[in-house]
Design an enzyme around this catalytic site. Sequence first.
Site, mmCIF file in Angstrom:
data_model
loop_
_atom_site.group_PDB
_atom_site.id
_atom_site.type_symbol
_atom_site.label_atom_id
_atom_site.label_comp_id
_atom_site.label_asym_id
_atom_site.label_seq_id
_atom_site.Cartn_x
_atom_site.Cartn_y
_atom_site.Cartn_z
ATOM 1 N N ASP A 146 33.940 11.609 54.261
ATOM 2 C CA ASP A 146 33.462 12.632 55.188
ATOM 3 C C ASP A 146 32.079 12.228 55.700
ATOM 4 O OD1 ASP A 146 34.270 15.912 55.585
ATOM 5 O OD2 ASP A 146 32.251 15.260 56.170
ATOM 6 N N ILE A 147 31.850 12.422 56.991
ATOM 7 C CA ILE A 147 30.592 12.011 57.606
ATOM 8 C C ILE A 147 29.416 12.887 57.144
ATOM 9 C CG2 ILE A 147 30.647 13.405 59.736
ATOM 10 C CD1 ILE A 147 30.095 10.717 61.255
ATOM 11 N N ASN A 168 41.176 23.502 54.552
ATOM 12 C CA ASN A 168 40.841 24.563 55.492
ATOM 13 C C ASN A 168 41.933 24.644 56.559
ATOM 14 O OD1 ASN A 168 38.377 24.970 54.169
ATOM 15 N ND2 ASN A 168 37.392 23.366 55.376
ATOM 16 N N HIS A 213 44.162 17.852 56.889
ATOM 17 C CA HIS A 213 43.380 17.023 55.978
ATOM 18 C C HIS A 213 43.050 17.832 54.739
ATOM 19 C CE1 HIS A 213 40.572 19.135 58.646
ATOM 20 N NE2 HIS A 213 39.730 19.177 57.625
HETATM 21 P P1 5GP Z 1 37.277 21.077 58.399
HETATM 22 O O1 5GP Z 1 36.206 22.087 58.617
HETATM 23 O O2 5GP Z 1 38.143 20.904 59.625
HETATM 24 O O3 5GP Z 1 38.057 21.296 57.148
HETATM 25 O O4 5GP Z 1 36.517 19.715 58.115
HETATM 26 C C1 5GP Z 1 36.372 18.671 59.003
HETATM 27 C C2 5GP Z 1 35.507 17.658 58.320
HETATM 28 O O5 5GP Z 1 35.506 16.477 59.096
HETATM 29 C C3 5GP Z 1 34.044 18.069 58.143
HETATM 30 O O6 5GP Z 1 33.707 18.082 56.759
HETATM 31 C C4 5GP Z 1 33.262 17.011 58.923
HETATM 32 O O7 5GP Z 1 32.065 16.617 58.281
HETATM 33 C C5 5GP Z 1 34.252 15.864 59.017
HETATM 34 N N1 5GP Z 1 34.077 15.078 60.206
HETATM 35 C C6 5GP Z 1 33.941 15.544 61.476
HETATM 36 N N2 5GP Z 1 33.813 14.526 62.334
HETATM 37 C C7 5GP Z 1 33.885 13.383 61.600
HETATM 38 C C8 5GP Z 1 33.824 11.992 61.953
HETATM 39 O O8 5GP Z 1 33.686 11.603 63.104
HETATM 40 N N3 5GP Z 1 33.936 11.112 60.922
HETATM 41 C C9 5GP Z 1 34.100 11.499 59.626
HETATM 42 N N4 5GP Z 1 34.186 10.551 58.716
HETATM 43 N N5 5GP Z 1 34.165 12.807 59.271
HETATM 44 C C10 5GP Z 1 34.053 13.730 60.253
#
Ligand code: 5GP
Length: 119
Positions: free
Chosen positions: A33-34, A93, A106
């Site tokens: 995760d970034i 989520n 994911h």
């Molecule tokens: P969600 O809120 O959809 O469950 O989580 C999405 C996750 O994707 C977040 O924790 C966010 O930090 C991660 N994320 C968003 N954009 C990128 C990206 O470009 N690269 C990576 N490695 N993670 C990302």
Amino acid sequence: MSHDPNCLFCKIIAGQIPSRQVYEDDELFAFHDIHPWAPVHFLLVPKRHIASMAHLADADAGLMGRLMVLAPRLAIEQGCKPYPEGGFRIVANTGAEGGQEVHHLHVHVMGGPRPWARG
Ligand code: 5GP
Ligand code: ZN
């Protein structure tokens, strides 16, 4: 649709957007995760574009079973200590009220020594 050209995670899986890869096979992909919440924080995804957990069909049971069986192995490989002292957290989520921001299914796999930045 197996690949959505507008989907961030489809682009990461295709290598069009760089990521720190953790794992890849024919069906599954994992990357860090970034914005990590925890010392270990990676995302494990099906390569096929499935928008969310709410979009799963009965035919996806094997795929999601493989994903869930893989998660503990990757968690250990990424530095989580073994159960029960160590362990990890898995979060999926789903939808707006579930806090989903990226609409490609994911699971977050988080672990490592506490305190964590979040969670
Ligand atoms: P969600 O809120 O959809 O469950 O989580 C999405 C996750 O994707 C977040 O924790 C966010 O930090 C991660 N994320 C968003 N954009 C990128 C990206 O470009 N690269 C990576 N490695 N993670 C990302
Ligand atoms: Zn996608």
